[in-house]
Write an enzyme that holds these catalytic residues in place. Structure first.
Site, PDB file in Angstrom:
ATOM      1  N   LYS A 172     -36.805  86.546  20.647  1.00  0.00           N
ATOM      2  CA  LYS A 172     -37.559  85.859  19.583  1.00  0.00           C
ATOM      3  C   LYS A 172     -39.177  85.507  20.154  1.00  0.00           C
ATOM      4  O   LYS A 172     -39.074  84.365  21.033  1.00  0.00           O
ATOM      5  CB  LYS A 172     -37.186  84.583  19.045  1.00  0.00           C
ATOM      6  CG  LYS A 172     -37.701  84.105  17.822  1.00  0.00           C
ATOM      7  CD  LYS A 172     -37.414  82.914  17.503  1.00  0.00           C
ATOM      8  CE  LYS A 172     -38.107  81.733  18.032  1.00  0.00           C
ATOM      9  NZ  LYS A 172     -39.478  81.779  17.505  1.00  0.00           N
ATOM     10  N   GLY A 223     -41.494  77.794  27.275  1.00  0.00           N
ATOM     11  CA  GLY A 223     -42.281  77.017  26.390  1.00  0.00           C
ATOM     12  C   GLY A 223     -42.264  75.575  26.770  1.00  0.00           C
ATOM     13  O   GLY A 223     -42.210  75.372  27.959  1.00  0.00           O
ATOM     14  N   SER A 224     -42.378  74.661  26.012  1.00  0.00           N
ATOM     15  CA  SER A 224     -42.742  73.186  26.280  1.00  0.00           C
ATOM     16  C   SER A 224     -41.306  72.531  26.828  1.00  0.00           C
ATOM     17  O   SER A 224     -40.282  72.949  26.519  1.00  0.00           O
ATOM     18  CB  SER A 224     -43.156  72.459  24.985  1.00  0.00           C
ATOM     19  OG  SER A 224     -42.160  72.423  24.044  1.00  0.00           O
ATOM     20  N   THR A 225     -41.591  71.527  27.505  1.00  0.00           N
ATOM     21  CA  THR A 225     -40.457  70.714  28.271  1.00  0.00           C
ATOM     22  C   THR A 225     -39.715  70.024  27.016  1.00  0.00           C
ATOM     23  O   THR A 225     -38.593  69.933  27.218  1.00  0.00           O
ATOM     24  CB  THR A 225     -41.158  69.611  29.125  1.00  0.00           C
ATOM     25  OG1 THR A 225     -41.910  70.382  30.226  1.00  0.00           O
ATOM     26  CG2 THR A 225     -40.046  68.689  29.624  1.00  0.00           C
ATOM     27  N   THR A 227     -39.051  71.319  24.074  1.00  0.00           N
ATOM     28  CA  THR A 227     -38.067  72.167  23.543  1.00  0.00           C
ATOM     29  C   THR A 227     -37.142  72.520  24.611  1.00  0.00           C
ATOM     30  O   THR A 227     -35.872  72.739  24.206  1.00  0.00           O
ATOM     31  CB  THR A 227     -38.677  73.478  22.867  1.00  0.00           C
ATOM     32  OG1 THR A 227     -40.157  73.016  22.032  1.00  0.00           O
ATOM     33  CG2 THR A 227     -37.864  74.496  22.236  1.00  0.00           C
ATOM     34  N   GLY A 228     -37.464  72.492  25.793  1.00  0.00           N
ATOM     35  CA  GLY A 228     -36.649  72.772  26.823  1.00  0.00           C
ATOM     36  C   GLY A 228     -35.385  71.851  26.852  1.00  0.00           C
ATOM     37  O   GLY A 228     -34.016  72.129  27.123  1.00  0.00           O
ATOM     38  N   GLU A 245     -38.374  77.671  31.893  1.00  0.00           N
ATOM     39  CA  GLU A 245     -39.655  77.816  32.486  1.00  0.00           C
ATOM     40  C   GLU A 245     -40.705  76.837  31.301  1.00  0.00           C
ATOM     41  O   GLU A 245     -40.966  77.316  30.281  1.00  0.00           O
ATOM     42  CB  GLU A 245     -40.421  79.207  32.358  1.00  0.00           C
ATOM     43  CG  GLU A 245     -39.640  80.051  33.474  1.00  0.00           C
ATOM     44  CD  GLU A 245     -39.725  79.790  34.877  1.00  0.00           C
ATOM     45  OE1 GLU A 245     -40.526  78.518  35.101  1.00  0.00           O
ATOM     46  OE2 GLU A 245     -39.176  80.330  35.663  1.00  0.00           O
ATOM     47  N   CYS A 279     -49.585  77.393  31.509  1.00  0.00           N
ATOM     48  CA  CYS A 279     -48.470  76.442  32.168  1.00  0.00           C
ATOM     49  C   CYS A 279     -48.941  75.902  33.555  1.00  0.00           C
ATOM     50  O   CYS A 279     -48.813  74.731  33.946  1.00  0.00           O
ATOM     51  CB  CYS A 279     -47.100  77.152  32.136  1.00  0.00           C
ATOM     52  SG  CYS A 279     -46.933  78.546  33.134  1.00  0.00           S
ATOM     53  N   GLU A 376     -49.872  66.673  29.539  1.00  0.00           N
ATOM     54  CA  GLU A 376     -50.303  68.327  29.620  1.00  0.00           C
ATOM     55  C   GLU A 376     -51.173  68.511  28.559  1.00  0.00           C
ATOM     56  O   GLU A 376     -50.592  68.686  27.363  1.00  0.00           O
ATOM     57  CB  GLU A 376     -49.009  69.106  29.870  1.00  0.00           C
ATOM     58  CG  GLU A 376     -49.514  70.450  29.859  1.00  0.00           C
ATOM     59  CD  GLU A 376     -48.108  71.636  29.520  1.00  0.00           C
ATOM     60  OE1 GLU A 376     -47.622  71.401  28.611  1.00  0.00           O
ATOM     61  OE2 GLU A 376     -48.415  72.728  30.281  1.00  0.00           O
TER      62      GLU A 376
HETATM   63  P1  NAD Z   1     -42.786  75.508  22.142  1.00  0.00           P
HETATM   64  O1  NAD Z   1     -41.715  74.854  23.014  1.00  0.00           O
HETATM   65  O2  NAD Z   1     -43.107  74.839  21.067  1.00  0.00           O
HETATM   66  O3  NAD Z   1     -42.422  76.891  21.750  1.00  0.00           O
HETATM   67  C1  NAD Z   1     -41.987  78.095  22.298  1.00  0.00           C
HETATM   68  C2  NAD Z   1     -40.859  78.803  21.866  1.00  0.00           C
HETATM   69  O4  NAD Z   1     -39.699  78.066  21.193  1.00  0.00           O
HETATM   70  C3  NAD Z   1     -41.187  79.658  20.280  1.00  0.00           C
HETATM   71  O5  NAD Z   1     -40.923  80.702  20.352  1.00  0.00           O
HETATM   72  C4  NAD Z   1     -40.490  78.393  19.416  1.00  0.00           C
HETATM   73  O6  NAD Z   1     -40.671  79.265  18.158  1.00  0.00           O
HETATM   74  C5  NAD Z   1     -39.245  78.000  20.182  1.00  0.00           C
HETATM   75  N1  NAD Z   1     -38.665  77.006  19.644  1.00  0.00           N
HETATM   76  C6  NAD Z   1     -39.323  75.792  19.214  1.00  0.00           C
HETATM   77  N2  NAD Z   1     -38.191  75.057  19.006  1.00  0.00           N
HETATM   78  C7  NAD Z   1     -37.180  75.533  19.281  1.00  0.00           C
HETATM   79  C8  NAD Z   1     -35.924  74.983  19.261  1.00  0.00           C
HETATM   80  N3  NAD Z   1     -35.542  73.617  18.875  1.00  0.00           N
HETATM   81  N4  NAD Z   1     -34.854  75.762  20.016  1.00  0.00           N
HETATM   82  C9  NAD Z   1     -35.327  76.995  20.389  1.00  0.00           C
HETATM   83  N5  NAD Z   1     -36.398  77.508  20.266  1.00  0.00           N
HETATM   84  C10 NAD Z   1     -37.534  76.970  19.919  1.00  0.00           C
HETATM   85  O7  NAD Z   1     -43.782  75.999  23.285  1.00  0.00           O
HETATM   86  P2  NAD Z   1     -45.307  76.677  22.955  1.00  0.00           P
HETATM   87  O8  NAD Z   1     -46.072  75.576  22.273  1.00  0.00           O
HETATM   88  O9  NAD Z   1     -45.168  77.968  22.308  1.00  0.00           O
HETATM   89  O10 NAD Z   1     -45.981  76.784  24.523  1.00  0.00           O
HETATM   90  C11 NAD Z   1     -46.506  76.009  25.080  1.00  0.00           C
HETATM   91  C12 NAD Z   1     -45.758  75.257  26.306  1.00  0.00           C
HETATM   92  O11 NAD Z   1     -45.131  76.246  27.077  1.00  0.00           O
HETATM   93  C13 NAD Z   1     -46.560  74.610  27.215  1.00  0.00           C
HETATM   94  O12 NAD Z   1     -45.948  73.306  27.611  1.00  0.00           O
HETATM   95  C14 NAD Z   1     -46.501  75.300  28.347  1.00  0.00           C
HETATM   96  O13 NAD Z   1     -46.705  74.629  29.774  1.00  0.00           O
HETATM   97  C15 NAD Z   1     -45.256  75.992  28.400  1.00  0.00           C
HETATM   98  N6  NAD Z   1     -45.130  77.108  29.289  1.00  0.00           N
HETATM   99  C16 NAD Z   1     -44.533  77.463  30.247  1.00  0.00           C
HETATM  100  C17 NAD Z   1     -44.455  78.437  31.102  1.00  0.00           C
HETATM  101  C18 NAD Z   1     -43.811  78.545  32.421  1.00  0.00           C
HETATM  102  O14 NAD Z   1     -43.655  79.438  32.887  1.00  0.00           O
HETATM  103  N7  NAD Z   1     -43.345  77.318  32.787  1.00  0.00           N
HETATM  104  C19 NAD Z   1     -45.099  79.383  30.665  1.00  0.00           C
HETATM  105  C20 NAD Z   1     -46.232  79.450  29.580  1.00  0.00           C
HETATM  106  C21 NAD Z   1     -45.990  78.343  28.869  1.00  0.00           C
END
Ligand code: NAD
Length: 475
Positions: A172, A223-225, A227-228, A245, A279, A376
């Site tokens: 997704k 994605g974000s910490t 959400t992680g 990540e 990131c 961040e």
């Molecule tokens: P985000 O966490 O908001 O969203 C990322 C993805 O997760 C999207 O596809 C979103 O629809 C999905 N999502 C949202 N809530 C969810 C849930 N509860 N369960 C499962 N999936 C869910 O992040 P973003 O705003 O899209 O990206 C920015 C962040 O990503 C920044 O914090 C950045 O540092 C991080 N990032 C990290 C890396 C890395 O490799 N470490 C690389 C790129 C971006």
């Protein structure tokens, strides 16, 4: 094949499928609607997971060389359609053409290089009594979830190793940048057996449903910490494997022996590449007192040479913030920074629009506990911070929940390496940044992630070890 800016479909079980609910895809440089794409519902998720589960036994049994060949072929297909991806990526993500070229070229290179990787069985013991081998076996259906800053490359970082090791996948993309990934799904249909790679555009609720789906064995998430953390909690339900990540707040440490002009240019790109939606962007720059004024002034001067605009236009160096949500967050950070009363050297206020544009903003030595230092930004707002003592700067650099990457800048690489060894981060670059490779393990320490991507370690994340112990004496 769909028209480049319309008719997007989900890829489920080798078929292109529509959904009743739609997602609007907005061009961040103009705020115009590019098109709408399907927003997959839970029923479609179930269909995609069932297809991936059905495809798994035959895919797992497909010879490694065949799986590798198909993953390399995906890279070839991206290369053939590079110009389409260029238009899509600059339009949906907003990034400038040079950045898009890097991402598309990287995606091709990654497919080809990961297609040459494999995990050989390890012969642990071969004595008169028994033979002990540890194999690496696939996990099953992998759920992959990607963000909006590098939508194509970060998808490939998951697809290539998962499929080479014999897993099938449901992926997704972010609802903000689904186009490149949906196009990738269309190309994949012509390469992989049906069900091996399913692409579902959808909202955050779909992401959450992926992370709790009982037939998904592993979640690979970028994605974000915040959400992680939710994903880790959700995956605990049935002990899914996870690779996370996540975010970062990378320190850059500039020692007094640098050439201030060169350091300023390097630090500029370390911080602002992809409009700082990276990131591993340098997000806090610690500059030694002896060169602080010179590096600061050179940074301000260099900033004035950089062109911000629509990424799709020739001559643009930096594009807009990718979406309104992030744009509002960065504006809020700017307002908080303005209230600190410290000097904002350049930038400081969002442009009027249309488009989610934030100028390069340099902040002169804000307090360590201010939001602009602690958070961040994920936008072009950079604090410059003075230091005079190495122990002190190492303590400040490590004083964060994040541990993604860092950089040290010095003419004395031995000195820089000694500092690097004390930094709590998954990657520390010295006198350069943003060097990645299919053969280079990348992963965050602390709350920047769990597990790694790339290299054989990254490949192993899509497998379970399985030990086969054979007694040699007949029973
Ligand atoms: P985000 O966490 O908001 O969203 C990322 C993805 O997760 C999207 O596809 C979103 O629809 C999905 N999502 C949202 N809530 C969810 C849930 N509860 N369960 C499962 N999936 C869910 O992040 P973003 O705003 O899209 O990206 C920015 C962040 O990503 C920044 O914090 C950045 O540092 C991080 N990032 C990290 C890396 C890395 O490799 N470490 C690389 C790129 C971006």
């Amino acid at each position: 094949m769909t028209d480049l800016f319309s008719d997007y479909r989900l890829t489920i079980d080798g078929a292109l499928v529509d959904a009743g609910k739609r997602i609007e895809v907005i061009n961040p440089a103009t705020e115009d609607l590019i098109c709408t794409v399907p927003s997959a519902g839970f029923e479609q998720l179930n269909e995609a997971v069932a297809a991936a589960k059905r495809a798994y036994p035959a895919w797992r049994a497909t010879p490694l060389a065949e799986r590798q060949r198909m993953v390399a072929a995906l890279g070839d297909a991206i290369e053939v359609h590079a110009e389409d991806f260029m238009r899509l990526l600059t339009m949906e993500q907003g990034k400038a053409r040079a950045g898009a070229e890097w991402e598309i070229g990287g995606s091709v290179a990654w497919c080809r290089a990961i297609a040459e990787q494999s995990l050989e069985p390890e012969l642990v013991e071969d004595g008169p009594e028994r033979r002990v081998e540890t194999l690496r076996v696939p996990l099953g259906v992998v759920g992959a979830i990607t963000p909006w800053n590098f939508p194509l490359l970060l998808a490939i970082w998951k697809i290539a190793p998962a499929l080479v090791t014999g897993n099938t996948m449901v992926l997704k993309p972010s609802p903000y940048t689904p186009l490149c990934t949906l196009k990738l799904g269309e190309l994949a249909r012509e390469i992989f057996p049906k069900g091996v790679l399913n692409i579902l555009s959808g909202d955050d609720a779909l992401g959450a449903a992926i992370t709790s789906h009982p037939d998904i064995a592993k979640i690979s998430f970028t994605g974000s910490t915040a959400t992680g953390r939710k994903i880790m909690a959700s995956a605990a339900g049935d002990l899914k494997r996870i690779t996370l990540e996540l975010g970062g707040n990378d320190p850059a440490i500039v020692l007094p022996d640098v050439d201030p002009k060169q350091a300023a240019k390097d630090i500029f790109w370390a911080a602002f590449q992809n409009s700082a939606q990276f990131c591993v962007a340098a997000k806090r720059v610690y500059i030694h007192n002896d060169v602080y004024d010179e590096v600061r002034d050179a940074l301000v001067e260099y900033s004035s040479t950089v062109k911000i605009g629509d990424g799709a236009q020739q001559g643009t160096d930096l594009g807009p913030i990718q979406n309104r949500m992030q744009y509002e967050k960065v504006k809020d950070l700017l307002a908080d920074t303005a209230a600190l009363g410290v000097s904002v050297l350049t930038g400081g206020a969002a442009s009027k629009g249309p488009g989610y544009f934030i100028p390069v903003t340099l902040v002169d030595n804000p307090p360590d506990d201010s939001r602009v230092v602690r958070e961040e930004a994920f936008g072009p707002v950079l604090p410059l911070l003075r230091f005079s003592d190495i122990d002190d700067v190492v303590r400040r650099a490590n004083g964060t929940e994040y541990g993604l990457a860092a950089s040290v800048w010095s003419a004395d690489t031995e000195k820089a390496r000694a500092i690097a060894a004390r930094i709590e981060a998954g990657t520390v670059w010295i006198n350069e940044v943003h060097i990645f490779g299919p053969h280079i393990a990348f992963g965050g320490h602390k709350q920047s992630g769990m597990g790694v991507e790339n290299a054989l370690e990254g490949l192993a994340e899509y497998t379970n070890p399985q030990t086969i112990i054979t007694k040699k004496v007949a029973v």
